[in-house]
Design a protein around this motif. Structure first.
Motif, PDB file in Angstrom:
ATOM      1  N   SER A  42       0.847  -1.185   0.000  1.00  0.00           N
ATOM      2  CA  SER A  42       0.000   0.000   0.000  1.00  0.00           C
ATOM      3  C   SER A  42       0.885   1.239   0.000  1.00  0.00           C
ATOM      4  O   SER A  42       1.847   1.309   0.774  1.00  0.00           O
ATOM      5  N   HIS A  43       0.577   2.193  -0.855  1.00  0.00           N
ATOM      6  CA  HIS A  43       1.340   3.441  -0.862  1.00  0.00           C
ATOM      7  C   HIS A  43       1.074   4.231   0.412  1.00  0.00           C
ATOM      8  O   HIS A  43       2.000   4.766   1.025  1.00  0.00           O
ATOM      9  N   ASP A  44      -0.180   4.305   0.818  1.00  0.00           N
ATOM     10  CA  ASP A  44      -0.563   5.105   1.979  1.00  0.00           C
ATOM     11  C   ASP A  44      -0.637   4.230   3.218  1.00  0.00           C
ATOM     12  O   ASP A  44      -1.125   3.097   3.155  1.00  0.00           O
ATOM     13  N   THR A  45      -0.202   4.770   4.347  1.00  0.00           N
ATOM     14  CA  THR A  45      -0.381   4.053   5.614  1.00  0.00           C
ATOM     15  C   THR A  45      -1.856   4.034   5.988  1.00  0.00           C
ATOM     16  O   THR A  45      -2.377   3.016   6.441  1.00  0.00           O
ATOM     17  N   ASN A  46      -2.537   5.169   5.774  1.00  0.00           N
ATOM     18  CA  ASN A  46      -3.974   5.245   6.037  1.00  0.00           C
ATOM     19  C   ASN A  46      -4.734   4.808   4.786  1.00  0.00           C
ATOM     20  O   ASN A  46      -4.382   5.183   3.671  1.00  0.00           O
ATOM     21  N   LEU A  47      -5.779   3.998   4.964  1.00  0.00           N
ATOM     22  CA  LEU A  47      -6.485   3.379   3.834  1.00  0.00           C
ATOM     23  C   LEU A  47      -7.646   4.206   3.278  1.00  0.00           C
ATOM     24  O   LEU A  47      -8.340   3.754   2.378  1.00  0.00           O
ATOM     25  N   LYS A  48      -7.851   5.409   3.797  1.00  0.00           N
ATOM     26  CA  LYS A  48      -9.033   6.178   3.384  1.00  0.00           C
ATOM     27  C   LYS A  48      -9.013   6.528   1.891  1.00  0.00           C
ATOM     28  O   LYS A  48     -10.010   6.332   1.197  1.00  0.00           O
ATOM     29  N   GLN A  77      -7.357   5.136  -0.704  1.00  0.00           N
ATOM     30  CA  GLN A  77      -7.408   4.002  -1.614  1.00  0.00           C
ATOM     31  C   GLN A  77      -8.632   3.120  -1.418  1.00  0.00           C
ATOM     32  O   GLN A  77      -9.203   2.623  -2.391  1.00  0.00           O
ATOM     33  N   LYS A  78      -9.016   2.895  -0.164  1.00  0.00           N
ATOM     34  CA  LYS A  78     -10.036   1.885   0.108  1.00  0.00           C
ATOM     35  C   LYS A  78     -11.256   2.413   0.857  1.00  0.00           C
ATOM     36  O   LYS A  78     -12.182   1.648   1.125  1.00  0.00           O
ATOM     37  N   GLY A  79     -11.263   3.704   1.207  1.00  0.00           N
ATOM     38  CA  GLY A  79     -12.404   4.276   1.912  1.00  0.00           C
ATOM     39  C   GLY A  79     -12.500   3.854   3.372  1.00  0.00           C
ATOM     40  O   GLY A  79     -13.554   3.989   3.996  1.00  0.00           O
ATOM     41  N   ILE A  80     -11.390   3.357   3.931  1.00  0.00           N
ATOM     42  CA  ILE A  80     -11.363   2.903   5.327  1.00  0.00           C
ATOM     43  C   ILE A  80     -10.407   3.817   6.087  1.00  0.00           C
ATOM     44  O   ILE A  80      -9.207   3.858   5.797  1.00  0.00           O
ATOM     45  N   ASP A  81     -10.932   4.561   7.052  1.00  0.00           N
ATOM     46  CA  ASP A  81     -10.109   5.529   7.772  1.00  0.00           C
ATOM     47  C   ASP A  81      -9.373   4.866   8.933  1.00  0.00           C
ATOM     48  O   ASP A  81      -9.631   5.130  10.103  1.00  0.00           O
ATOM     49  N   LYS A  82      -8.427   3.986   8.566  1.00  0.00           N
ATOM     50  CA  LYS A  82      -7.598   3.291   9.555  1.00  0.00           C
ATOM     51  C   LYS A  82      -6.182   3.202   9.018  1.00  0.00           C
ATOM     52  O   LYS A  82      -5.979   3.117   7.799  1.00  0.00           O
ATOM     53  N   ASN A  83      -5.221   3.171   9.930  1.00  0.00           N
ATOM     54  CA  ASN A  83      -3.828   2.991   9.543  1.00  0.00           C
ATOM     55  C   ASN A  83      -3.472   1.514   9.528  1.00  0.00           C
ATOM     56  O   ASN A  83      -3.838   0.771  10.443  1.00  0.00           O
ATOM     57  N   LEU A  84      -2.740   1.114   8.502  1.00  0.00           N
ATOM     58  CA  LEU A  84      -2.305  -0.286   8.406  1.00  0.00           C
ATOM     59  C   LEU A  84      -1.513  -0.715   9.636  1.00  0.00           C
ATOM     60  O   LEU A  84      -1.592  -1.859  10.067  1.00  0.00           O
ATOM     61  N   THR A  85      -0.747   0.204  10.187  1.00  0.00           N
ATOM     62  CA  THR A  85       0.087  -0.122  11.338  1.00  0.00           C
ATOM     63  C   THR A  85      -0.736  -0.400  12.594  1.00  0.00           C
ATOM     64  O   THR A  85      -0.211  -0.930  13.573  1.00  0.00           O
ATOM     65  N   ASP A  86      -2.030  -0.047  12.566  1.00  0.00           N
ATOM     66  CA  ASP A  86      -2.927  -0.313  13.699  1.00  0.00           C
ATOM     67  C   ASP A  86      -3.852  -1.496  13.439  1.00  0.00           C
ATOM     68  O   ASP A  86      -4.730  -1.790  14.250  1.00  0.00           O
ATOM     69  N   MET A  87      -3.673  -2.162  12.303  1.00  0.00           N
ATOM     70  CA  MET A  87      -4.562  -3.250  11.911  1.00  0.00           C
ATOM     71  C   MET A  87      -3.813  -4.571  11.853  1.00  0.00           C
ATOM     72  O   MET A  87      -2.634  -4.606  11.494  1.00  0.00           O
ATOM     73  N   ASN A  88      -4.489  -5.647  12.180  1.00  0.00           N
ATOM     74  CA  ASN A  88      -3.949  -6.982  11.983  1.00  0.00           C
ATOM     75  C   ASN A  88      -4.261  -7.445  10.564  1.00  0.00           C
ATOM     76  O   ASN A  88      -5.221  -6.974   9.937  1.00  0.00           O
ATOM     77  N   PHE A  89      -3.470  -8.367  10.073  1.00  0.00           N
ATOM     78  CA  PHE A  89      -3.617  -8.821   8.692  1.00  0.00           C
ATOM     79  C   PHE A  89      -5.009  -9.366   8.398  1.00  0.00           C
ATOM     80  O   PHE A  89      -5.574  -9.117   7.339  1.00  0.00           O
ATOM     81  N   ASN A  90      -5.603 -10.096   9.366  1.00  0.00           N
ATOM     82  CA  ASN A  90      -6.920 -10.691   9.098  1.00  0.00           C
ATOM     83  C   ASN A  90      -8.010  -9.640   8.935  1.00  0.00           C
ATOM     84  O   ASN A  90      -9.061  -9.916   8.371  1.00  0.00           O
ATOM     85  N   GLU A  91      -7.769  -8.408   9.410  1.00  0.00           N
ATOM     86  CA  GLU A  91      -8.735  -7.320   9.205  1.00  0.00           C
ATOM     87  C   GLU A  91      -8.759  -6.858   7.751  1.00  0.00           C
ATOM     88  O   GLU A  91      -9.685  -6.144   7.343  1.00  0.00           O
ATOM     89  N   LEU A  92      -7.770  -7.255   6.979  1.00  0.00           N
ATOM     90  CA  LEU A  92      -7.688  -6.841   5.575  1.00  0.00           C
ATOM     91  C   LEU A  92      -8.321  -7.853   4.625  1.00  0.00           C
ATOM     92  O   LEU A  92      -8.320  -7.652   3.421  1.00  0.00           O
ATOM     93  N   MET A  93      -8.833  -8.942   5.173  1.00  0.00           N
ATOM     94  CA  MET A  93      -9.522  -9.924   4.337  1.00  0.00           C
ATOM     95  C   MET A  93     -10.720  -9.246   3.662  1.00  0.00           C
ATOM     96  O   MET A  93     -11.489  -8.549   4.303  1.00  0.00           O
ATOM     97  N   GLY A  94     -10.833  -9.417   2.375  1.00  0.00           N
ATOM     98  CA  GLY A  94     -11.926  -8.788   1.637  1.00  0.00           C
ATOM     99  C   GLY A  94     -11.584  -7.404   1.119  1.00  0.00           C
ATOM    100  O   GLY A  94     -12.333  -6.820   0.340  1.00  0.00           O
ATOM    101  N   VAL A  95     -10.445  -6.854   1.563  1.00  0.00           N
ATOM    102  CA  VAL A  95      -9.957  -5.577   1.036  1.00  0.00           C
ATOM    103  C   VAL A  95      -8.859  -5.917   0.030  1.00  0.00           C
ATOM    104  O   VAL A  95      -8.009  -6.754   0.289  1.00  0.00           O
TER     105      VAL A  95
END
Length: 199
Positions: free
Chosen positions: A47-53, A55-73
């Protein structure tokens, strides 16, 4: 030999930094530039951006998310991209790996280990690091190629002037970053080539 890189896989009508965009670029003979980030639980994703808003419309930072939270994204893992590159890339194509923040915990170790696991040391290089980050990569695995970014001035902590890095033995290649000047010229290209580095 000149190589043209598809920046984030863009240029083929596909969303940036996705497996579809990378596959389209590789099939057309382009090398790839990718952006690597680390999730909270230590997985590498693209991902280019740390925050997903944006690219993906999700206002969360990758560094605060676990990998399984990205399932379906539609965010590929680094391992999936390495696998795609190994199976789809043509001879001579390169993978330019932009570690977006070398201070994300142990991200450099994870990136280097994954490259080694897929035996892609000859086809990849990591770029836009600090000189300390470049040295650290070489300490982990001296076979991994490193490119430092040069520009007409020090815009960020990872962009250097040529004079800052010309004698650095950890540098295998130069990644030119330019915004406003005539940095890209034959004289500078010859200086870099004479130093034995790719550019």
């Amino acid at each position: 030999k000149m190589r043209i890189f598809s920046h984030r896989g863009l240029g083929f009508g596909k969303p940036e930094n996705t497996l579809d965009s990378y596959k389209s670029a590789l099939e057309r003979g382009f090398s790839l530039e990718i952006d690597v980030q680390r999730t909270k639980d230590g997985r590498l994703v693209i991902s280019h951006d740390t925050n997903l808003k944006r690219q993906k419309g999700i206002d969360k930072n990758l560094t605060d998310m676990n990998f399984n939270e990205l399932m379906g994204v539609d965010i590929p893992s680094f391992e999936d991209v390495l696998k795609l590159f190994k199976t789809t890339g043509k001879e001579g194509e390169l993978l330019a790996i932009h570690v977006k923040d070398e201070y994300q915990w142990n991200i450099l170790e994870l990136v280097v280990n994954a490259i080694s696991e897929f035996q892609l040391e000859e086809s990849c290089f990591i770029f836009d690091l600090t000189t300390g980050g470049a040295n650290h990569v070489k300490q982990i695995n001296a076979r991994i190629k490193v490119a430092l970014s040069i520009g007409e001035k020090r815009y960020t902590g990872t962009i250097y002037r040529w004079d800052d890095v010309k004698d650095n033995k950890d540098v295998d290649a130069i990644w030119w970053d330019e915004w406003h000047s005539d940095l890209y010229n034959k004289k500078n290209a010859e200086l870099i080539k004479e130093s034995g580095r790719l550019n």
